[in-house]
Design an enzyme around this catalytic site. Sequence first.
Site, PDB file in Angstrom:
ATOM      1  N   LYS A   1      58.770  21.155  68.782  1.00 45.24           N
ATOM      2  CA  LYS A   1      57.968  20.490  69.834  1.00 45.24           C
ATOM      3  C   LYS A   1      56.713  19.786  69.318  1.00 45.24           C
ATOM      4  O   LYS A   1      56.265  18.821  69.917  1.00 45.24           O
ATOM      5  CB  LYS A   1      57.575  21.500  70.917  1.00 45.24           C
TER       6      LYS A   1
ATOM      7  N   ASP B   1      57.036  20.457  80.334  1.00 45.41           N
ATOM      8  CA  ASP B   1      56.824  21.904  80.494  1.00 45.41           C
ATOM      9  C   ASP B   1      55.631  22.155  81.414  1.00 45.41           C
ATOM     10  O   ASP B   1      55.655  23.047  82.256  1.00 45.41           O
ATOM     11  CB  ASP B   1      56.508  22.567  79.144  1.00 45.41           C
TER      12      ASP B   1
END
Length: 293
Positions: free
Chosen positions: A72, A108
């Site tokens: 990420k 997210d």
Amino acid sequence: MKKINSMTKVYGVIGHPVKHSISPAIHNFAFEYADINAVYLCFDVPPERLGEAVRGFKAIGLAGFNVTIPHKQDIMNYLDEVDESARLIGAVNTVVNDNGRLRGYNTDSSGFINAIKKRGLRVDEAIVLGSGGASRAICTALALNGVGRINILNRTYDNAASLANHIRSLAADCCVCADALDNIKNYRGQLLVNTTSVGMWPRVDECPVDIIPTGVHTVYDIVYNPHETKLIRMAKQKGCGVIYGIEMLVGQAIESLKIWTGVDVPENIITSFLEKEGIPLKMSNSIHNVTEE
Ligand code: ATR
């Protein structure tokens, strides 16, 4: 059965490992539900081959992809653009291929915060357990959505302190405190969020804390396998409201889908599909079989 033809777009998730990801189930269902001619696959890519894989995705015209552990942060080095909020968080979990230019987003944080907004919860002070990648997105979302004080508690104090510094630099009016997980009894907040992996299958009898401080009205555990963690059970016994991890997982998937296709699939449609399929319950059983083999 889905018709795959020369117009079928390819999406996927890149991570290591990704074998037990629920994302293919969610996205392939969503494509079918919304009548989108696309498929979603898993790409298991080790860190040393990340750049090569991304160049390959670009070369073959992959339409977009999700990014999961451990890529990420590193993925940002291989993208043409990074959206403002993903840049602030310092992590990307969604990439869109816009005519050969790869642009990164972080869904997210919106997946997380939508669950709080939807319930109209008022949060002045929050306790966040853990200070890894997920916590980074969550603390940023809390700070940028008006939470006045965030208490970040972590097993390794230095990691909490470093995240606290980062959040302070983003939101000067948010008071951010860092401490060791064991000191939870000294903290207050209406919302308690678990971002650590403690309690995740197969170590389902573990809990990141042994008390839930007085004043906490909602406990949000981002662990979704098992559905009901020990922390969630403890919260229910204490009379707190709970938010299950599957909600953040589905929330971030819906946001990714919107970025890729403009289509907004209702959360309850995806949740009922997962329930009908017995996911993630089935997933823990499959991990169990693999471990036993
Ligand atoms: P993610 O991207 O899912 O957040 P991560 O970046 O590896 O994953 O972060 C994991 C978090 O869970 C960290 O805060 C980690 O604490 P440390 O900074 O001390 O490593 C926390 N964590 C993992 N295992 C833990 C355990 N057994 N007890 C307490 N905290 C744990």
